[in-house]
Scaffold this active site. Structure first.
Site, PDB file in Angstrom:
ATOM      1  N   HIS A   1       0.789  -1.225   0.000  1.00 57.02           N
ATOM      2  CA  HIS A   1       0.000   0.000   0.000  1.00 57.02           C
ATOM      3  C   HIS A   1       0.825   1.280   0.000  1.00 57.02           C
ATOM      4  O   HIS A   1       0.371   2.310  -0.487  1.00 57.02           O
ATOM      5  CB  HIS A   1      -1.050  -0.050   1.106  1.00 57.02           C
ATOM      6  CG  HIS A   1      -2.146  -0.966   0.705  1.00 57.02           C
ATOM      7  ND1 HIS A   1      -2.166  -2.290   1.073  1.00 57.02           N
ATOM      8  CD2 HIS A   1      -3.194  -0.783  -0.127  1.00 57.02           C
ATOM      9  CE1 HIS A   1      -3.210  -2.867   0.506  1.00 57.02           C
ATOM     10  NE2 HIS A   1      -3.858  -1.976  -0.214  1.00 57.02           N
TER      11      HIS A   1
ATOM     12  N   ARG B   1     -10.442   4.207  -2.394  1.00 52.89           N
ATOM     13  CA  ARG B   1     -10.149   3.343  -1.246  1.00 52.89           C
ATOM     14  C   ARG B   1     -10.463   4.116   0.037  1.00 52.89           C
ATOM     15  O   ARG B   1      -9.645   4.911   0.492  1.00 52.89           O
ATOM     16  CB  ARG B   1      -8.681   2.940  -1.244  1.00 52.89           C
ATOM     17  CG  ARG B   1      -8.251   2.041  -2.385  1.00 52.89           C
ATOM     18  CD  ARG B   1      -6.749   1.761  -2.262  1.00 52.89           C
ATOM     19  NE  ARG B   1      -6.296   0.652  -3.092  1.00 52.89           N
ATOM     20  CZ  ARG B   1      -5.775   0.803  -4.307  1.00 52.89           C
ATOM     21  NH1 ARG B   1      -5.657   1.990  -4.835  1.00 52.89           N
ATOM     22  NH2 ARG B   1      -5.375  -0.264  -4.984  1.00 52.89           N
TER      23      ARG B   1
ATOM     24  N   ARG C   1     -15.368   2.296  -2.696  1.00 52.34           N
ATOM     25  CA  ARG C   1     -15.304   0.977  -2.067  1.00 52.34           C
ATOM     26  C   ARG C   1     -15.508   1.116  -0.569  1.00 52.34           C
ATOM     27  O   ARG C   1     -14.931   2.004   0.065  1.00 52.34           O
ATOM     28  CB  ARG C   1     -13.939   0.340  -2.352  1.00 52.34           C
ATOM     29  CG  ARG C   1     -13.833  -1.067  -1.807  1.00 52.34           C
ATOM     30  CD  ARG C   1     -12.549  -1.715  -2.253  1.00 52.34           C
ATOM     31  NE  ARG C   1     -11.397  -1.162  -1.560  1.00 52.34           N
ATOM     32  CZ  ARG C   1     -10.141  -1.473  -1.870  1.00 52.34           C
ATOM     33  NH1 ARG C   1      -9.885  -2.296  -2.864  1.00 52.34           N
ATOM     34  NH2 ARG C   1      -9.152  -0.946  -1.199  1.00 52.34           N
TER      35      ARG C   1
ATOM     36  N   ASN D   1      -4.439  -7.069  -7.532  1.00 57.52           N
ATOM     37  CA  ASN D   1      -3.392  -7.158  -6.503  1.00 57.52           C
ATOM     38  C   ASN D   1      -3.672  -8.329  -5.564  1.00 57.52           C
ATOM     39  O   ASN D   1      -2.809  -9.151  -5.273  1.00 57.52           O
ATOM     40  CB  ASN D   1      -3.314  -5.869  -5.685  1.00 57.52           C
ATOM     41  CG  ASN D   1      -3.133  -4.651  -6.563  1.00 57.52           C
ATOM     42  OD1 ASN D   1      -2.620  -4.776  -7.660  1.00 57.52           O
ATOM     43  ND2 ASN D   1      -3.551  -3.498  -6.083  1.00 57.52           N
ATOM     44  N   ASP D   2      -4.918  -8.379  -5.099  1.00 52.85           N
ATOM     45  CA  ASP D   2      -5.264  -9.482  -4.215  1.00 52.85           C
ATOM     46  C   ASP D   2      -5.522 -10.764  -4.995  1.00 52.85           C
ATOM     47  O   ASP D   2      -5.200 -11.854  -4.514  1.00 52.85           O
ATOM     48  CB  ASP D   2      -6.487  -9.117  -3.358  1.00 52.85           C
ATOM     49  CG  ASP D   2      -6.084  -8.265  -2.170  1.00 52.85           C
ATOM     50  OD1 ASP D   2      -5.061  -8.595  -1.534  1.00 52.85           O
ATOM     51  OD2 ASP D   2      -6.754  -7.264  -1.892  1.00 52.85           O
TER      52      ASP D   2
ATOM     53  N   ARG E   1       1.604 -10.205  -1.320  1.00 52.98           N
ATOM     54  CA  ARG E   1       1.809  -9.059  -2.210  1.00 52.98           C
ATOM     55  C   ARG E   1       2.797  -8.034  -1.655  1.00 52.98           C
ATOM     56  O   ARG E   1       3.332  -7.216  -2.402  1.00 52.98           O
ATOM     57  CB  ARG E   1       0.465  -8.372  -2.502  1.00 52.98           C
ATOM     58  CG  ARG E   1      -0.200  -7.834  -1.270  1.00 52.98           C
ATOM     59  CD  ARG E   1      -1.620  -7.372  -1.543  1.00 52.98           C
ATOM     60  NE  ARG E   1      -1.689  -5.980  -1.930  1.00 52.98           N
ATOM     61  CZ  ARG E   1      -2.819  -5.333  -2.201  1.00 52.98           C
ATOM     62  NH1 ARG E   1      -3.981  -5.972  -2.157  1.00 52.98           N
ATOM     63  NH2 ARG E   1      -2.813  -4.081  -2.525  1.00 52.98           N
TER      64      ARG E   1
ATOM     65  N   CYS F   1      -9.174  -2.690 -11.516  1.00 51.10           N
ATOM     66  CA  CYS F   1      -8.644  -1.549 -10.769  1.00 51.10           C
ATOM     67  C   CYS F   1      -7.348  -1.890 -10.039  1.00 51.10           C
ATOM     68  O   CYS F   1      -6.821  -1.083  -9.299  1.00 51.10           O
ATOM     69  CB  CYS F   1      -9.681  -1.034  -9.775  1.00 51.10           C
ATOM     70  SG  CYS F   1     -10.136  -2.254  -8.543  1.00 51.10           S
TER      71      CYS F   1
HETATM   72  C1  PEP Z   1      -6.679  -5.075  -5.519  1.00 53.11           C
HETATM   73  O1  PEP Z   1      -6.642  -5.922  -4.630  1.00 53.11           O
HETATM   74  O2  PEP Z   1      -6.277  -5.267  -6.682  1.00 53.11           O
HETATM   75  C2  PEP Z   1      -7.201  -3.720  -5.247  1.00 53.11           C
HETATM   76  C3  PEP Z   1      -7.431  -2.884  -6.227  1.00 53.11           C
HETATM   77  O3  PEP Z   1      -7.421  -3.355  -3.966  1.00 53.11           O
HETATM   78  P1  PEP Z   1      -6.276  -3.065  -2.879  1.00 53.11           P
HETATM   79  O4  PEP Z   1      -4.977  -2.884  -3.638  1.00 53.11           O
HETATM   80  O5  PEP Z   1      -6.694  -1.838  -2.157  1.00 53.11           O
HETATM   81  O6  PEP Z   1      -6.283  -4.288  -2.037  1.00 53.11           O
HETATM   82 MG    MG Z   2      -7.677  -5.703  -2.783  1.00 51.30          MG
END
Ligand code: PEP
Ligand code: MG
Length: 588
Positions: free
Chosen positions: A193, A300, A336, A457-458, A468, A505
């Site tokens: 993050h 976010r 979100r 990402n997740d 990650r 996203c």
């Molecule tokens: C993701 O997980 O790809 C996402 C966009 O949310 P975050 O990076 O805030 O977990």
């Molecule tokens: Mg995520």
């Protein structure tokens, strides 16, 4: 000249400035026994250190109030109250009178208090743990005569390169952007993050440097090359000149691309693509709107919570969401609901969990704490009067969670109705497809949601079982892995088959080869940090939808991420030309 330190590019751009090392961790405290005749002096030394810490907090509080307003400054009131607590002071004094050195006595009492508060069932008590930790660091550092590394110490215009082991999101928000030119961390990856936030702030950043903090001292001149992911300590004049020339070239290329802000994102065959911005802080909305984004694909909201003494009120949230909605006129703004947990925790955090990324976070926490969740839902319904707001639920694994959230949304609407407050009832509800469960069972959601937003990402983290945020696993975090591409393809096919909008996203959307793969898989909406939009638009405007689809099909059939990457690279180079592709890869 000391050797270049290699890390991971987290946010592009080249900056030169003095390193500012930040060690915001509790120092190690060794046990030391005080001879009886020195006990009185030790007690005096302890109280003097606490008074000095209080003095410092007062000064910081004043600055915070000037910079961030009264609410944020209130964090420091809590910390001052802790230091003035009679019980705490007398407990430490008692230990010193039992011959323990002041730093050890304070360390022991604070450890005890932090543990006690952390185990509390009362969330307000748990939220105090962060304040206790800050106070712990501050007083022990003073008692050990350690250099003062206060994160709020930098003055605007310092142009500093912040070098630290790891930057928590709450610390990142505390930093004064006018004082910091770039960020370098030992830990972290492109999807952690701190990297995401740096990118949306447009602040060059290199993460995963492993041991940069042990190779530099505050004041060292460094070049931070966020584009290539390196840090060059104490550069020679010749190296500086070389980087200055490259920085100029990059800036010129960026300016050229920025001129595309008003151009349409349309592929060479006429296929229209929508480019949206990811917004983490309400203040980013206006510059994001100016970058050519046609709305917000992901706001976010957890960044509203971090670095605070409590959860934001309904009115405060209405104000924040309205600000973003208004900045984007009539364009859609996807907000979100809280994705707290994992590495995004409010001050004080939650009770410790053995596996926070598989733990009590995001939609799970919100559904278990309906009163907390409904404050946010009411704020969203109220702000929706001012723009095209849509609600997105994170970390969903089953449609049951969507149904529970919808029930709470309806309750929230009824509450507003009773209060006679204006709101919009028909706000679209969507889900993040960011777990393999959601992607595999995408069909089970189509009757209950209005849109899908793929969080790569997740999705990559959970599909490949690769943390990650772990710097030593960066080469294994491969979004072009066939398993990931197939899950994305499934979500796209199901979503489009049901006439739902499907966007991406996650960070994949901002990387040229991966964005190309996503376009080829049929994605027509991409949401990235606003500074990444021009590069993306240039790619969209240079490629043909059918050619991209052929390349994506080949990548889907590849056995390895490397093979998929080579196929995509070749196809994209054929479309854009080798020189342009290399230039864009350097800027992304
Ligand atoms: C993701 O997980 O790809 C996402 C966009 O949310 P975050 O990076 O805030 O977990
Ligand atoms: Mg995520």
């Amino acid at each position: 000249m000391p050797a270049t330190i290699h890390g991971v590019s987290a946010s592009p751009g080249i900056v030169v400035g003095p390193a500012h090392l930040l060690f915001w961790e509790v120092p190690e405290v060794r046990s030391r026994v005080i001879p009886e005749e020195e006990v009185e002096a030790e007690v005096t030394r302890f109280h003097a250190a606490v008074d000095q810490a209080l003095e410092r907090l007062r000064a910081i509080r004043e600055r915070a109030e000037e910079k961030a307003g009264a609410t944020e400054a209130a964090i420091f009131d809590v910390q001052m109250a802790i230091l003035q607590d009679v019980e705490l002071r007398s407990r430490v004094e008692t230990l010193i009178r039992q011959s323990l050195a002041a730093e050890k006595a304070f360390d022991l009492v604070l450890l005890e208090w932090r543990e006690h508060f952390g185990r509390s069932t009362n969330p307000m008590m748990r939220e105090r743990v962060g304040d206790l930790t800050d106070v712990h660091i501050r007083v022990v550092s003073l008692l050990l005569n350690l250099p003062d590394h206060d994160p709020l110490d930098l003055e605007p215009g310092a142009n500093a390169i912040l070098v630290t082991h790891d930057l928590t999101p709450s610390l990142t928000i505390q930093l004064d952007r006018r004082a910091i030119a770039g960020i370098a961390t030992d830990a972290g990856t492109r999807t952690s993050h701190v990297a995401i936030l740096a990118r949306s702030l447009g602040l060059p950043a290199v993460v995963g440097l492993i041991d940069a903090t042990s190779k530099l001292v505050t004041g060292d001149r460094v070049i931070l090359d966020g584009t290539n992911g390196t840090l060059i300590p104490r550069p020679t004049a010749a190296v500086l000149a070389q980087f200055a020339a490259r920085a100029e070239r990059e800036k010129a290329a960026q300016m050229e691309l920025a001129a595309l802000a008003t151009a349409e994102a349309v592929m060479t065959d006429g296929t229209r693509v929508t480019l949206l911005a990811n917004v983490d802080l309400p203040d980013e909305a206006v510059p994001a709107a100016a970058s050519g984004a046609e709305g917000v694909g992901l706001m976010r909201t957890e960044f509203l919570v971090l670095n605070r003494t409590g959860m934001p009120s309904e009115d405060e949230q209405v104000e924040a969401y309205t600000k973003v909605a208004k900045a984007f006129g009539g364009y859609p703004v996807v907000i979100r609901t809280y994705d707290l947990g994992g590495d995004k925790l409010p001050i004080g955090g939650f009770p410790e969990e053995p596996n926070p990324f598989l733990g009590w976070r995001a939609i799970r926490m919100c559904l278990d704490e309906p009163e907390l969740f409904k404050v946010q839902l009411r704020a969203l319904l109220r702000a929706a009067v001012h723009g095209d707001i849509r609600i997105l639920l994170p970390l969903v694994v089953s449609v049951e969670e969507v149904r529970q959230a919808r029930f709470l949304l309806q309750e929230s609407a009824a509450e507003l109705e009773r209060r006679g407050v204006p709101f919009r009832a028909d706000v679209p509800l969507g889900v993040m497809i960011e777990t393999p469960a959601a992607a595999m069972s995408a069909d089970s959601f189509v009757h209950d949601v209005s849109f899908f937003s793929i969080g790569t990402n997740d999705l990559v983290q959970y599909t490949l079982a690769v943390d990650r945020g772990n710097a030593s696993l960066v080469t294994r975090f491969t979004p072009l892995h066939p398993a990931v591409l197939r899950l994305i393809a499934r979500a796209v096919d199901v979503g489009r088959g049901a006439n739902l909008e499907v966007s991406v996203c996650g960070e994949m959307a901002s990387q040229p080869l991966m964005a190309y793969a996503l376009l080829g898989l049929g994605i027509r909406t991409l949401s990235v940090a606003a500074p990444g939009i021009p590069v993306l638009k240039r790619i969209v405007r240079g490629v043909n939808a059918t050619v991209a689809a052929v390349a994506a099909r080949a990548a889907l059939a590849a056995d390895t991420p490397r093979e998929a990457e080579q196929l995509l690279r070749q196809s994209l180079a054929d479309e854009l030309g080798e020189d342009l592709l290399n230039g864009l890869l350097g800027l992304a």
